[in-house]
Scaffold this motif. Sequence first.
Motif, PDB file in Angstrom:
ATOM      1  N   VAL A  67     -33.480   9.190 -71.474  1.00  0.00           N
ATOM      2  CA  VAL A  67     -32.410   8.384 -71.052  1.00  0.00           C
ATOM      3  C   VAL A  67     -32.131   8.256 -69.501  1.00  0.00           C
ATOM      4  O   VAL A  67     -32.682   9.141 -68.714  1.00  0.00           O
ATOM      5  CB  VAL A  67     -30.986   9.121 -71.518  1.00  0.00           C
ATOM      6  CG1 VAL A  67     -31.160   9.113 -73.121  1.00  0.00           C
ATOM      7  CG2 VAL A  67     -30.953  10.564 -71.201  1.00  0.00           C
ATOM      8  N   HIS A  68     -31.243   7.285 -69.144  1.00  0.00           N
ATOM      9  CA  HIS A  68     -31.196   7.332 -67.608  1.00  0.00           C
ATOM     10  C   HIS A  68     -29.827   6.817 -67.137  1.00  0.00           C
ATOM     11  O   HIS A  68     -29.149   6.611 -68.191  1.00  0.00           O
ATOM     12  CB  HIS A  68     -32.344   6.304 -66.921  1.00  0.00           C
ATOM     13  CG  HIS A  68     -32.052   4.892 -67.278  1.00  0.00           C
ATOM     14  ND1 HIS A  68     -31.495   4.329 -68.337  1.00  0.00           N
ATOM     15  CD2 HIS A  68     -32.571   3.849 -66.544  1.00  0.00           C
ATOM     16  CE1 HIS A  68     -31.226   3.148 -68.091  1.00  0.00           C
ATOM     17  NE2 HIS A  68     -31.959   2.567 -67.284  1.00  0.00           N
ATOM     18  N   GLY A  69     -29.624   6.861 -65.934  1.00  0.00           N
ATOM     19  CA  GLY A  69     -28.509   6.628 -65.497  1.00  0.00           C
ATOM     20  C   GLY A  69     -28.213   6.921 -63.877  1.00  0.00           C
ATOM     21  O   GLY A  69     -29.154   7.448 -63.203  1.00  0.00           O
ATOM     22  N   SER A  70     -27.094   6.722 -63.258  1.00  0.00           N
ATOM     23  CA  SER A  70     -26.736   6.838 -62.014  1.00  0.00           C
ATOM     24  C   SER A  70     -26.716   8.439 -61.608  1.00  0.00           C
ATOM     25  O   SER A  70     -26.640   9.197 -62.613  1.00  0.00           O
ATOM     26  CB  SER A  70     -25.382   6.669 -61.611  1.00  0.00           C
ATOM     27  OG  SER A  70     -24.876   7.112 -60.336  1.00  0.00           O
ATOM     28  N   THR A  71     -27.421   8.841 -60.449  1.00  0.00           N
ATOM     29  CA  THR A  71     -27.465  10.499 -59.963  1.00  0.00           C
ATOM     30  C   THR A  71     -26.261  10.823 -59.885  1.00  0.00           C
ATOM     31  O   THR A  71     -25.866  11.998 -60.072  1.00  0.00           O
ATOM     32  CB  THR A  71     -28.160  10.344 -58.960  1.00  0.00           C
ATOM     33  OG1 THR A  71     -27.603   9.364 -57.993  1.00  0.00           O
ATOM     34  CG2 THR A  71     -29.847  10.284 -59.130  1.00  0.00           C
ATOM     35  N   ALA A  72     -25.197   9.871 -60.022  1.00  0.00           N
ATOM     36  CA  ALA A  72     -23.834  10.278 -59.972  1.00  0.00           C
ATOM     37  C   ALA A  72     -23.011  10.506 -61.382  1.00  0.00           C
ATOM     38  O   ALA A  72     -22.013  10.823 -61.396  1.00  0.00           O
ATOM     39  CB  ALA A  72     -22.848   9.310 -59.134  1.00  0.00           C
ATOM     40  N   ARG A 146     -38.911  -7.669 -61.001  1.00  0.00           N
ATOM     41  CA  ARG A 146     -39.103  -6.646 -60.116  1.00  0.00           C
ATOM     42  C   ARG A 146     -38.466  -5.519 -60.592  1.00  0.00           C
ATOM     43  O   ARG A 146     -37.388  -5.296 -61.037  1.00  0.00           O
ATOM     44  CB  ARG A 146     -38.206  -7.172 -58.466  1.00  0.00           C
ATOM     45  CG  ARG A 146     -38.340  -6.131 -57.663  1.00  0.00           C
ATOM     46  CD  ARG A 146     -37.441  -6.449 -56.341  1.00  0.00           C
ATOM     47  NE  ARG A 146     -36.013  -6.438 -56.577  1.00  0.00           N
ATOM     48  CZ  ARG A 146     -35.471  -5.283 -56.684  1.00  0.00           C
ATOM     49  NH1 ARG A 146     -35.993  -3.993 -56.518  1.00  0.00           N
ATOM     50  NH2 ARG A 146     -33.970  -5.244 -56.800  1.00  0.00           N
ATOM     51  N   MET A 147     -39.549  -4.258 -60.498  1.00  0.00           N
ATOM     52  CA  MET A 147     -39.043  -2.965 -60.951  1.00  0.00           C
ATOM     53  C   MET A 147     -38.268  -2.326 -59.975  1.00  0.00           C
ATOM     54  O   MET A 147     -38.147  -2.814 -58.757  1.00  0.00           O
ATOM     55  CB  MET A 147     -40.282  -2.292 -61.428  1.00  0.00           C
ATOM     56  CG  MET A 147     -40.886  -2.811 -62.757  1.00  0.00           C
ATOM     57  SD  MET A 147     -39.787  -3.051 -64.107  1.00  0.00           S
ATOM     58  CE  MET A 147     -39.359  -1.267 -64.530  1.00  0.00           C
ATOM     59  N   ALA A 148     -37.553  -1.348 -60.073  1.00  0.00           N
ATOM     60  CA  ALA A 148     -36.728  -0.766 -59.123  1.00  0.00           C
ATOM     61  C   ALA A 148     -37.404  -0.332 -57.882  1.00  0.00           C
ATOM     62  O   ALA A 148     -38.714   0.382 -58.065  1.00  0.00           O
ATOM     63  CB  ALA A 148     -36.101   0.618 -59.857  1.00  0.00           C
ATOM     64  N   ASN A 149     -36.789  -0.380 -56.866  1.00  0.00           N
ATOM     65  CA  ASN A 149     -37.445   0.045 -55.548  1.00  0.00           C
ATOM     66  C   ASN A 149     -37.198   1.548 -55.240  1.00  0.00           C
ATOM     67  O   ASN A 149     -36.356   2.090 -55.791  1.00  0.00           O
ATOM     68  CB  ASN A 149     -37.029  -0.966 -54.318  1.00  0.00           C
ATOM     69  CG  ASN A 149     -35.703  -0.909 -54.087  1.00  0.00           C
ATOM     70  OD1 ASN A 149     -34.893  -0.052 -54.334  1.00  0.00           O
ATOM     71  ND2 ASN A 149     -35.332  -2.102 -53.589  1.00  0.00           N
ATOM     72  N   ASP A 150     -37.676   2.131 -54.144  1.00  0.00           N
ATOM     73  CA  ASP A 150     -37.536   3.288 -53.832  1.00  0.00           C
ATOM     74  C   ASP A 150     -35.966   3.755 -53.622  1.00  0.00           C
ATOM     75  O   ASP A 150     -35.488   4.827 -54.126  1.00  0.00           O
ATOM     76  CB  ASP A 150     -38.052   4.001 -52.479  1.00  0.00           C
ATOM     77  CG  ASP A 150     -39.680   4.071 -52.855  1.00  0.00           C
ATOM     78  OD1 ASP A 150     -39.989   3.942 -54.064  1.00  0.00           O
ATOM     79  OD2 ASP A 150     -40.459   3.750 -51.728  1.00  0.00           O
ATOM     80  N   ARG A 151     -35.036   2.842 -53.013  1.00  0.00           N
ATOM     81  CA  ARG A 151     -33.555   3.104 -52.804  1.00  0.00           C
ATOM     82  C   ARG A 151     -33.169   3.231 -54.196  1.00  0.00           C
ATOM     83  O   ARG A 151     -32.222   4.021 -54.411  1.00  0.00           O
ATOM     84  CB  ARG A 151     -33.083   1.932 -51.907  1.00  0.00           C
ATOM     85  CG  ARG A 151     -31.725   2.057 -51.679  1.00  0.00           C
ATOM     86  CD  ARG A 151     -31.383   0.774 -50.902  1.00  0.00           C
ATOM     87  NE  ARG A 151     -31.750  -0.372 -51.315  1.00  0.00           N
ATOM     88  CZ  ARG A 151     -30.876  -0.901 -52.122  1.00  0.00           C
ATOM     89  NH1 ARG A 151     -29.666  -0.505 -52.644  1.00  0.00           N
ATOM     90  NH2 ARG A 151     -31.429  -2.252 -52.574  1.00  0.00           N
ATOM     91  N   GLU A 152     -33.384   2.257 -54.986  1.00  0.00           N
ATOM     92  CA  GLU A 152     -32.823   2.143 -56.197  1.00  0.00           C
ATOM     93  C   GLU A 152     -33.153   3.273 -57.284  1.00  0.00           C
ATOM     94  O   GLU A 152     -32.133   4.080 -57.851  1.00  0.00           O
ATOM     95  CB  GLU A 152     -33.372   0.773 -56.945  1.00  0.00           C
ATOM     96  CG  GLU A 152     -32.825  -0.338 -56.458  1.00  0.00           C
ATOM     97  CD  GLU A 152     -33.303  -1.697 -56.872  1.00  0.00           C
ATOM     98  OE1 GLU A 152     -32.609  -2.780 -56.525  1.00  0.00           O
ATOM     99  OE2 GLU A 152     -34.253  -1.895 -57.212  1.00  0.00           O
ATOM    100  N   LEU A 153     -34.349   3.562 -57.234  1.00  0.00           N
ATOM    101  CA  LEU A 153     -35.000   4.729 -57.864  1.00  0.00           C
ATOM    102  C   LEU A 153     -34.431   5.978 -57.342  1.00  0.00           C
ATOM    103  O   LEU A 153     -33.918   7.052 -58.453  1.00  0.00           O
ATOM    104  CB  LEU A 153     -36.577   4.954 -57.692  1.00  0.00           C
ATOM    105  CG  LEU A 153     -37.347   4.006 -58.510  1.00  0.00           C
ATOM    106  CD1 LEU A 153     -38.799   4.348 -58.317  1.00  0.00           C
ATOM    107  CD2 LEU A 153     -37.088   4.570 -60.025  1.00  0.00           C
ATOM    108  N   ALA A 154     -33.974   6.138 -56.219  1.00  0.00           N
ATOM    109  CA  ALA A 154     -33.260   7.459 -55.643  1.00  0.00           C
ATOM    110  C   ALA A 154     -31.849   7.476 -56.163  1.00  0.00           C
ATOM    111  O   ALA A 154     -31.357   8.590 -56.200  1.00  0.00           O
ATOM    112  CB  ALA A 154     -33.374   7.549 -53.955  1.00  0.00           C
TER     113      ALA A 154
END
Length: 221
Positions: A67-72, A146-154
């Motif tokens: 499962v995934h989501g915002s780090t917030a 386009r897969m998530a970039n580093d900023r989005e992955l962070a």
Amino acid sequence: MTAVDETGPPTERTRVRRLPERGAYDRATIDAIVDEALVCHLAWVTDEGTPRVIPTIHARLGDTLFVHGSTASRTLRAIADGCEVCVEITLLDGLVLARSAFHHSMNYRSVVIYGRAREVTDPGERDLAQRAFVDHVAPGRAEEVRMANDRELAQTAILAIGMEEASAKVRTGPPKDDEADLGFGVWAGVLPLRIVAGAPEPAPDLEPGTPIPGYLRDERR
Ligand SMILES: Cc1cc2nc3c(=O)[nH]c(=O)nc-3n(C[C@H](O)[C@H](O)[C@H](O)COP(=O)(O)OP(=O)(O)OC[C@H]3O[C@@H](n4cnc5c(N)ncnc54)[C@H](O)[C@@H]3O)c2cc1C
């Protein structure tokens, strides 16, 4: 027909006790339900002892549910530290309409998973998981977008939940009325239900001539 399973439950708490003939514990049955479903419900108990449940997208790779989501996300933060969770997934297949109110039911395929959430930090596993989310919704799309970039992955937390402790329960078939009600004179049977995709609606800013991918033309769950 009901699910027939020759493997037993992996643990006592996963043993289907109510109508046990509907229980199944084999990977093929469980995986097929998990893979067909677009959403799951993720439940846990907070530090204060109160229950929470959140609907969310999932993806499966082998014996692991991601499962995934915002780090917030308060949910993901709360359960990232090895917290015990319960995941539920249901596919609704039909309304079962009996002569008596008591015997009304639903046809369904459902899964319950008990496990602990683990935060995915390894870059390779995170990459596999993020591709699995995209391909789970639209098979093959991870190769195209386009897969998530580093900023989005962070900004993205990914959690893994082992599926070793899982059960499925499956109801199929017509209503099971009492003999005495069979002549009651009201319609009885099953209204099948399924998710039907509508015609794809292109984004207003889509470049003219962009082909509709095959996985959208064939979408059926
Ligand atoms: C769409 C839908 C509608 C339902 N409607 C009703 C309803 O109105 N009333 C009702 O009593 N029940 C309903 N059920 C069945 C319900 O999910 C439970 O199986 C049932 O209530 C028995 O509960 P229990 O606590 O006695 O389960 P037990 O059999 O004691 O559960 C023991 C273990 O079996 C497994 N298990 C139990 N149920 C499921 C399941 N559905 N899927 C996967 N694993 C399971 C779990 O691992 C659980 O810990 C419905 C199920 C679905 C999917």
